[in-house]
Design a protein around this motif. Sequence first.
Motif, mmCIF file in Angstrom:
data_model
loop_
_atom_site.group_PDB
_atom_site.id
_atom_site.type_symbol
_atom_site.label_atom_id
_atom_site.label_comp_id
_atom_site.label_asym_id
_atom_site.label_seq_id
_atom_site.Cartn_x
_atom_site.Cartn_y
_atom_site.Cartn_z
ATOM 1 N N VAL A 63 67.483 20.119 10.918
ATOM 2 C CA VAL A 63 66.686 19.021 10.378
ATOM 3 C C VAL A 63 65.652 19.602 9.422
ATOM 4 O O VAL A 63 64.908 20.520 9.791
ATOM 5 C CB VAL A 63 65.965 18.225 11.492
ATOM 6 C CG1 VAL A 63 65.165 17.068 10.891
ATOM 7 C CG2 VAL A 63 66.967 17.705 12.519
ATOM 8 N N ASN A 64 65.613 19.081 8.202
ATOM 9 C CA ASN A 64 64.554 19.470 7.275
ATOM 10 C C ASN A 64 64.080 18.244 6.513
ATOM 11 O O ASN A 64 64.699 17.180 6.565
ATOM 12 C CB ASN A 64 65.007 20.583 6.329
ATOM 13 C CG ASN A 64 65.988 20.101 5.272
ATOM 14 O OD1 ASN A 64 66.761 19.176 5.497
ATOM 15 N ND2 ASN A 64 65.972 20.745 4.133
ATOM 16 N N PHE A 65 62.964 18.407 5.825
ATOM 17 C CA PHE A 65 62.360 17.308 5.086
ATOM 18 C C PHE A 65 62.211 17.726 3.630
ATOM 19 O O PHE A 65 61.674 18.798 3.332
ATOM 20 C CB PHE A 65 61.002 16.940 5.691
ATOM 21 C CG PHE A 65 61.107 16.327 7.056
ATOM 22 C CD1 PHE A 65 61.177 14.952 7.206
ATOM 23 C CD2 PHE A 65 61.163 17.123 8.191
ATOM 24 C CE1 PHE A 65 61.302 14.370 8.467
ATOM 25 C CE2 PHE A 65 61.275 16.563 9.453
ATOM 26 C CZ PHE A 65 61.340 15.172 9.586
ATOM 27 N N LEU A 143 58.278 16.769 15.497
ATOM 28 C CA LEU A 143 59.109 17.958 15.342
ATOM 29 C C LEU A 143 58.302 19.207 15.010
ATOM 30 O O LEU A 143 58.868 20.290 14.873
ATOM 31 C CB LEU A 143 60.159 17.721 14.240
ATOM 32 C CG LEU A 143 61.204 16.651 14.530
ATOM 33 C CD1 LEU A 143 62.092 16.427 13.316
ATOM 34 C CD2 LEU A 143 62.046 17.024 15.737
ATOM 35 N N GLY A 144 57.000 19.067 14.874
ATOM 36 C CA GLY A 144 56.165 20.221 14.536
ATOM 37 C C GLY A 144 56.302 20.644 13.096
ATOM 38 O O GLY A 144 56.012 21.790 12.752
ATOM 39 N N LEU A 162 62.130 24.426 8.544
ATOM 40 C CA LEU A 162 63.132 23.513 9.063
ATOM 41 C C LEU A 162 63.305 23.804 10.541
ATOM 42 O O LEU A 162 62.882 24.854 11.037
ATOM 43 C CB LEU A 162 64.449 23.641 8.292
ATOM 44 C CG LEU A 162 65.088 25.038 8.168
ATOM 45 C CD1 LEU A 162 66.035 25.305 9.331
ATOM 46 C CD2 LEU A 162 65.834 25.162 6.851
ATOM 47 N N ILE A 163 63.900 22.875 11.245
ATOM 48 C CA ILE A 163 64.061 23.052 12.684
ATOM 49 C C ILE A 163 65.539 22.985 13.023
ATOM 50 O O ILE A 163 66.286 22.190 12.451
ATOM 51 C CB ILE A 163 63.256 21.979 13.470
ATOM 52 C CG1 ILE A 163 63.238 22.308 14.966
ATOM 53 C CG2 ILE A 163 63.780 20.574 13.218
ATOM 54 C CD1 ILE A 163 62.244 21.481 15.758
ATOM 55 N N LYS A 174 62.169 27.005 14.987
ATOM 56 C CA LYS A 174 61.896 26.812 13.570
ATOM 57 C C LYS A 174 62.552 27.941 12.786
ATOM 58 O O LYS A 174 62.741 29.041 13.288
ATOM 59 C CB LYS A 174 60.393 26.807 13.295
ATOM 60 C CG LYS A 174 59.685 25.540 13.732
ATOM 61 C CD LYS A 174 58.220 25.586 13.340
ATOM 62 C CE LYS A 174 57.505 24.321 13.762
ATOM 63 N NZ LYS A 174 56.060 24.370 13.406
ATOM 64 N N ALA A 175 62.885 27.644 11.543
ATOM 65 C CA ALA A 175 63.485 28.648 10.673
ATOM 66 C C ALA A 175 62.920 28.488 9.274
ATOM 67 O O ALA A 175 62.407 27.426 8.913
ATOM 68 C CB ALA A 175 65.004 28.516 10.650
ATOM 69 N N SER A 176 63.005 29.542 8.517
ATOM 70 C CA SER A 176 62.545 29.509 7.131
ATOM 71 C C SER A 176 63.690 29.061 6.226
ATOM 72 O O SER A 176 64.841 29.455 6.433
ATOM 73 C CB SER A 176 62.072 30.893 6.693
ATOM 74 O OG SER A 176 61.911 30.948 5.280
ATOM 75 N N PRO A 177 63.395 28.252 5.198
ATOM 76 C CA PRO A 177 64.450 27.890 4.240
ATOM 77 C C PRO A 177 64.943 29.077 3.433
ATOM 78 O O PRO A 177 65.988 28.995 2.789
ATOM 79 C CB PRO A 177 63.762 26.859 3.340
ATOM 80 C CG PRO A 177 62.309 27.162 3.452
ATOM 81 C CD PRO A 177 62.117 27.637 4.861
#
Length: 327
Positions: A63-65, A143-144, A162-163, A174-177
């Motif tokens: 999931v990302n925004f 989602l933090g 992103l999660i 969490k992960a980095s794009p």
Amino acid sequence: MGRHVYRLAAWLCGVALLATAARADEAQTPWGRDYFPNTELVDHNGRTVHFFDDLIKDKVVVVNFIFTGCGDSCPLETARLRQVQQLLGERVGREVFFYSISIDPLSDTPEVLKAYADKFKVGPGWLFLTGEFEQITQLRQALGLFIEGIDNGRNRDHNLSLIVGNQATGRWMKASPFENPWILADQLANSLQNWKQPSGGESYAQAPQIRPPSHGEELFRTRCAACHSLGPTDGQTTGMRAVGPDLLGVTTRREPAWLSRWIREPDRLLAEQDPLALEMFERYNQVRMPNLGLNEADTQALIDFLQAEQDRQLKLSSQQAGTLTLQ
């Protein structure tokens, strides 16, 4: 005293069972319906869905925004996730699901999101979603992925994390794009999807020696490789060669001053209607080159690496041609 010890032992046993269970139902994990907002969203195909019931329940997800008007991080993040999707292949949409949710829902209608998805040629199993701004903000907070002081109401300052997670087992991270796509794909396919399966028994002694990358190469691998390849074999396994041009030989094809500025401020060159910038924009499906915020020193390091890689591959090709001639 004995009764308390018995109760403690029973409690510890229950914790151990939860920790080793292959799946955890909603009663066993806090990451269930009571935690996640069941936000109503509309996907890029016009279908109404709910975040918990339809998108993440019992699934492994990313999931990302984003927002489609973003000129810096969002295109890079989308391109990076497309690499991950290519690596996972048919597992996306069957075992792993991707969701990109707009933080600018007034502008990002389903039609706009569909056009954005088409530009990046995303495959099945990846939805781009929009909804009500206030509800999306609440979802980001749950989602933090909403940080006070960074997410200050201006789209360009949104949190870039992103999660990824497995709702059924309650494992989230969490992960980095900018994460290496192979690492993120492994987390989704193995650490989250098949987390109880043992890893292979290969010896670390058989691992190849890895040379330390230059600063320019590090910039290329983390920022540029999401959209660009570097030579005829680079990027083939991730299918990313259609997003942007191959950069092998770019230091020869382009004027140094123009190339430096294009790397540092592509948005300004497009705004100024630079003919070459406009030609590149149209040729590559109107995907905007993101402004990566590189300074002049970073830009020069990147250009130096591109030149060095061009020289290395030319030398290698020459040596291989000589070998074939001798044979």
